[in-house]
Design an enzyme around this catalytic site. Structure first.
Site, PDB file in Angstrom:
ATOM      1  N   ALA A  88      -6.086   0.904 -14.705  1.00 47.22           N
ATOM      2  CA  ALA A  88      -4.943   1.663 -14.148  1.00 47.22           C
ATOM      3  C   ALA A  88      -5.373   2.367 -12.866  1.00 47.22           C
ATOM      4  O   ALA A  88      -6.476   2.910 -12.783  1.00 47.22           O
ATOM      5  CB  ALA A  88      -4.450   2.693 -15.161  1.00 47.22           C
ATOM      6  N   ILE A  90      -3.797   4.154  -8.826  1.00 40.97           N
ATOM      7  CA  ILE A  90      -2.726   4.416  -7.859  1.00 40.97           C
ATOM      8  C   ILE A  90      -3.328   4.670  -6.482  1.00 40.97           C
ATOM      9  O   ILE A  90      -4.516   4.983  -6.362  1.00 40.97           O
ATOM     10  CB  ILE A  90      -1.871   5.654  -8.233  1.00 40.97           C
ATOM     11  CG1 ILE A  90      -2.749   6.919  -8.363  1.00 40.97           C
ATOM     12  CG2 ILE A  90      -1.075   5.417  -9.498  1.00 40.97           C
ATOM     13  CD1 ILE A  90      -1.964   8.226  -8.388  1.00 40.97           C
ATOM     14  N   GLN A 146     -11.800   3.190   3.955  1.00 41.17           N
ATOM     15  CA  GLN A 146     -10.579   2.677   4.581  1.00 41.17           C
ATOM     16  C   GLN A 146      -9.815   3.816   5.244  1.00 41.17           C
ATOM     17  O   GLN A 146      -9.607   4.860   4.620  1.00 41.17           O
ATOM     18  CB  GLN A 146      -9.697   1.978   3.534  1.00 41.17           C
ATOM     19  CG  GLN A 146      -8.376   1.458   4.045  1.00 41.17           C
ATOM     20  CD  GLN A 146      -8.520   0.425   5.160  1.00 41.17           C
ATOM     21  OE1 GLN A 146      -9.500  -0.335   5.189  1.00 41.17           O
ATOM     22  NE2 GLN A 146      -7.585   0.417   6.086  1.00 41.17           N
ATOM     23  N   GLY A 148      -7.136   6.195   6.151  1.00 43.45           N
ATOM     24  CA  GLY A 148      -5.966   6.640   5.383  1.00 43.45           C
ATOM     25  C   GLY A 148      -6.186   6.669   3.881  1.00 43.45           C
ATOM     26  O   GLY A 148      -5.249   6.919   3.123  1.00 43.45           O
ATOM     27  N   GLN A 149      -7.428   6.398   3.446  1.00 42.65           N
ATOM     28  CA  GLN A 149      -7.668   6.338   1.989  1.00 42.65           C
ATOM     29  C   GLN A 149      -8.928   7.111   1.579  1.00 42.65           C
ATOM     30  O   GLN A 149      -9.687   6.638   0.727  1.00 42.65           O
ATOM     31  CB  GLN A 149      -7.778   4.889   1.523  1.00 42.65           C
ATOM     32  CG  GLN A 149      -6.447   4.144   1.525  1.00 42.65           C
ATOM     33  CD  GLN A 149      -6.482   2.883   0.681  1.00 42.65           C
ATOM     34  OE1 GLN A 149      -7.509   2.202   0.632  1.00 42.65           O
ATOM     35  NE2 GLN A 149      -5.387   2.556   0.026  1.00 42.65           N
ATOM     36  N   TYR A 152      -8.716   7.617  -2.191  1.00 43.16           N
ATOM     37  CA  TYR A 152      -8.867   6.374  -2.976  1.00 43.16           C
ATOM     38  C   TYR A 152     -10.302   5.829  -2.855  1.00 43.16           C
ATOM     39  O   TYR A 152     -10.918   5.443  -3.849  1.00 43.16           O
ATOM     40  CB  TYR A 152      -7.836   5.373  -2.461  1.00 43.16           C
ATOM     41  CG  TYR A 152      -7.729   4.067  -3.202  1.00 43.16           C
ATOM     42  CD1 TYR A 152      -7.097   3.981  -4.435  1.00 43.16           C
ATOM     43  CD2 TYR A 152      -8.221   2.890  -2.636  1.00 43.16           C
ATOM     44  CE1 TYR A 152      -6.962   2.767  -5.086  1.00 43.16           C
ATOM     45  CE2 TYR A 152      -8.091   1.666  -3.281  1.00 43.16           C
ATOM     46  CZ  TYR A 152      -7.460   1.604  -4.511  1.00 43.16           C
ATOM     47  OH  TYR A 152      -7.325   0.389  -5.153  1.00 43.16           O
ATOM     48  N   PRO A 182     -12.054  -5.661  -6.321  1.00 49.96           N
ATOM     49  CA  PRO A 182     -11.185  -6.636  -5.669  1.00 49.96           C
ATOM     50  C   PRO A 182     -10.896  -6.255  -4.213  1.00 49.96           C
ATOM     51  O   PRO A 182     -10.842  -5.081  -3.868  1.00 49.96           O
ATOM     52  CB  PRO A 182      -9.873  -6.551  -6.470  1.00 49.96           C
ATOM     53  CG  PRO A 182     -10.175  -5.743  -7.694  1.00 49.96           C
ATOM     54  CD  PRO A 182     -11.336  -4.873  -7.339  1.00 49.96           C
ATOM     55  N   GLY A 183     -10.690  -7.275  -3.409  1.00 47.64           N
ATOM     56  CA  GLY A 183     -10.094  -7.077  -2.094  1.00 47.64           C
ATOM     57  C   GLY A 183      -8.580  -7.039  -2.268  1.00 47.64           C
ATOM     58  O   GLY A 183      -8.072  -6.709  -3.343  1.00 47.64           O
TER      59      GLY A 183
HETATM   60  P1  NDP Z   1      -0.112  -2.031  -9.947  1.00 46.42           P
HETATM   61  O1  NDP Z   1       0.464  -0.937  -9.116  1.00 46.42           O
HETATM   62  O2  NDP Z   1       0.546  -3.352 -10.019  1.00 46.42           O
HETATM   63  O3  NDP Z   1      -0.336  -1.508 -11.448  1.00 46.42           O
HETATM   64  C1  NDP Z   1      -0.912  -0.269 -11.722  1.00 46.42           C
HETATM   65  C2  NDP Z   1      -0.903  -0.039 -13.216  1.00 46.42           C
HETATM   66  O4  NDP Z   1      -1.534   1.223 -13.493  1.00 46.42           O
HETATM   67  C3  NDP Z   1       0.506   0.034 -13.807  1.00 46.42           C
HETATM   68  O5  NDP Z   1       0.501  -0.545 -15.091  1.00 46.42           O
HETATM   69  C4  NDP Z   1       0.740   1.530 -13.910  1.00 46.42           C
HETATM   70  O6  NDP Z   1       1.643   1.893 -14.916  1.00 46.42           O
HETATM   71  C5  NDP Z   1      -0.657   1.982 -14.320  1.00 46.42           C
HETATM   72  N1  NDP Z   1      -0.843   3.420 -14.080  1.00 46.42           N
HETATM   73  C6  NDP Z   1      -0.752   4.088 -12.928  1.00 46.42           C
HETATM   74  N2  NDP Z   1      -0.981   5.386 -13.132  1.00 46.42           N
HETATM   75  C7  NDP Z   1      -1.212   5.545 -14.462  1.00 46.42           C
HETATM   76  C8  NDP Z   1      -1.500   6.650 -15.295  1.00 46.42           C
HETATM   77  N3  NDP Z   1      -1.627   7.887 -14.830  1.00 46.42           N
HETATM   78  N4  NDP Z   1      -1.670   6.425 -16.625  1.00 46.42           N
HETATM   79  C9  NDP Z   1      -1.556   5.192 -17.131  1.00 46.42           C
HETATM   80  N5  NDP Z   1      -1.292   4.101 -16.406  1.00 46.42           N
HETATM   81  C10 NDP Z   1      -1.110   4.274 -15.080  1.00 46.42           C
HETATM   82  O7  NDP Z   1      -1.605  -2.160  -9.428  1.00 46.42           O
HETATM   83  P2  NDP Z   1      -2.580  -3.428  -9.361  1.00 46.42           P
HETATM   84  O8  NDP Z   1      -2.404  -4.308 -10.532  1.00 46.42           O
HETATM   85  O9  NDP Z   1      -2.510  -3.975  -8.006  1.00 46.42           O
HETATM   86  O10 NDP Z   1      -3.987  -2.673  -9.455  1.00 46.42           O
HETATM   87  C11 NDP Z   1      -4.747  -2.589 -10.638  1.00 46.42           C
HETATM   88  C12 NDP Z   1      -6.087  -1.944 -10.301  1.00 46.42           C
HETATM   89  O11 NDP Z   1      -6.741  -2.721  -9.289  1.00 46.42           O
HETATM   90  C13 NDP Z   1      -5.952  -0.537  -9.727  1.00 46.42           C
HETATM   91  O12 NDP Z   1      -6.985   0.270 -10.210  1.00 46.42           O
HETATM   92  C14 NDP Z   1      -6.114  -0.748  -8.234  1.00 46.42           C
HETATM   93  O13 NDP Z   1      -6.600   0.400  -7.595  1.00 46.42           O
HETATM   94  C15 NDP Z   1      -7.108  -1.894  -8.214  1.00 46.42           C
HETATM   95  N6  NDP Z   1      -7.096  -2.658  -6.996  1.00 46.42           N
HETATM   96  C16 NDP Z   1      -5.966  -3.332  -6.602  1.00 46.42           C
HETATM   97  C17 NDP Z   1      -5.997  -4.077  -5.447  1.00 46.42           C
HETATM   98  C18 NDP Z   1      -4.816  -4.855  -4.986  1.00 46.42           C
HETATM   99  O14 NDP Z   1      -4.930  -5.446  -3.914  1.00 46.42           O
HETATM  100  N7  NDP Z   1      -3.724  -4.912  -5.688  1.00 46.42           N
HETATM  101  C19 NDP Z   1      -7.204  -4.158  -4.611  1.00 46.42           C
HETATM  102  C20 NDP Z   1      -8.313  -3.443  -5.127  1.00 46.42           C
HETATM  103  C21 NDP Z   1      -8.256  -2.732  -6.283  1.00 46.42           C
HETATM  104  P3  NDP Z   1       3.105   2.494 -14.599  1.00 46.42           P
HETATM  105  O15 NDP Z   1       3.980   1.323 -14.711  1.00 46.42           O
HETATM  106  O16 NDP Z   1       3.298   3.508 -15.657  1.00 46.42           O
HETATM  107  O17 NDP Z   1       3.071   3.054 -13.220  1.00 46.42           O
END
Ligand code: NDP
Length: 246
Positions: A88, A90, A146, A148-149, A152, A182-183
């Site tokens: 999980a 954000i 990055q 702006g991050q 993060y 991941p990228g």
């Molecule tokens: P998504 O935004 O598609 O999904 C995020 C998930 O995390 C959702 O299921 C969301 O649930 C859950 N979540 C967020 N906050 C909380 C919380 N406080 N408690 C419980 N669940 C929570 O993200 P991705 O699938 O893209 O990313 C997954 C992981 O990969 C993350 O850690 C992200 O930082 C990392 N990542 C992603 C990249 C990308 O390019 N997509 C690149 C590098 C890393 P809800 O529906 O409740 O919001």
């Protein structure tokens, strides 16, 4: 393959869904969390339509008490958690000189402090059973920083510091702890970025495209196997060649 109980946090997201498909495909019992009951149920039904039975439990990874309750429910229903994927996450982007404390703390709580909140309730059981697999989903931006991050990147870099310390403390207990970084993957998180910014990002990726969630899930699933028992403390970059640091 031995059937185990696996918890993937943030299973309803793009990468989480792909990881759950892989782990279920390996025969494991899979669980995830929801914050919004309606969204969680819609997603659970969609997975059931694919033939994947996911135990969905309320849980906010940024809240320690919520995680204790979440793990207890999962363990009562499916048995001890042997595989944990801290996925999980954000973003709350802003240049640092304009960043609010809320933007900082929300990101640190959800990405980094969640590692404590979710892992602490399962680690003693893994040590007692002498088997465990823990994978942190970090990010390329935790490796290279990055614009702006700052929030993060700091949280994601911290996740790997957590990995390598836990890996040392638990190696003798049959527990491996690894990070996947991941990228840019084409999930909601990245598709929310304006198209012109996304095009600039893709232009920096030698493979010439965004990643696919399955490409991350495949590696995560590999780390959870018995055969990967000698790999611990690793940080695997999966980024289409976008960043090739050591
Ligand atoms: P998504 O935004 O598609 O999904 C995020 C998930 O995390 C959702 O299921 C969301 O649930 C859950 N979540 C967020 N906050 C909380 C919380 N406080 N408690 C419980 N669940 C929570 O993200 P991705 O699938 O893209 O990313 C997954 C992981 O990969 C993350 O850690 C992200 O930082 C990392 N990542 C992603 C990249 C990308 O390019 N997509 C690149 C590098 C890393 P809800 O529906 O409740 O919001």
């Amino acid at each position: 393959m031995t059937q185990r109980t696996a918890l993937v946090t943030g299973g309803t997201g793009g990468i989480g869904t792909a990881i759950i498909r892989y782990l279920a495909g390996q025969g494991h019992r899979v669980a995830s969390n929801f914050r919004d009951a309606e969204k969680g149920e819609r997603w659970r039904k969609a997975m059931a339509d694919e033939g994947i039975d996911v135990l969905m439990v309320p849980g906010d990874v940024s809240e320690p008490g919520s995680c204790v309750d979440m793990i207890k429910t999962i363990e009562d229903k499916l048995g001890p958690v042997d595989i944990l994927v801290n996925n999980a996450g954000i973003t709350r982007d802003s240049t640092f000189h304009k960043m609010s404390y809320q933007q900082w703390i929300d990101v640190v709580n959800t990405n980094l402090n969640a590692c404590f909140n979710v892992t602490r309730p399962v680690i003693e059981g893994m040590r007692a059973r002498k088997w465990g697999r823990i994978v942190q989903i970090s990010s390329i931006n935790g490796q290279k920083g990055q614009y702006g991050q700052a929030n993060y990147a700091a949280a994601k870099a911290g996740m790997h510091g957590f990995t390598i310390s836990l890996a040392q403390e638990n190696a003798k207990f049959g527990i491996t702890v690894n990070t996947v970084s991941p990228g840019y993957v084409g999930t909601d998180m990245v598709m929310a970025v304006p198209e012109e910014v996304r095009e600039k990002i893709v232009a920096q990726i030698p493979v010439g495209r965004l990643g696919k969630p399955e490409e991350i899930a495949h590696a995560v699933a590999f780390f959870t196997t018995d055969q990967a028992s000698w790999i611990t403390g690793a940080n695997l970059a999966i980024n289409g060649g976008h960043y090739m640091g050591w």
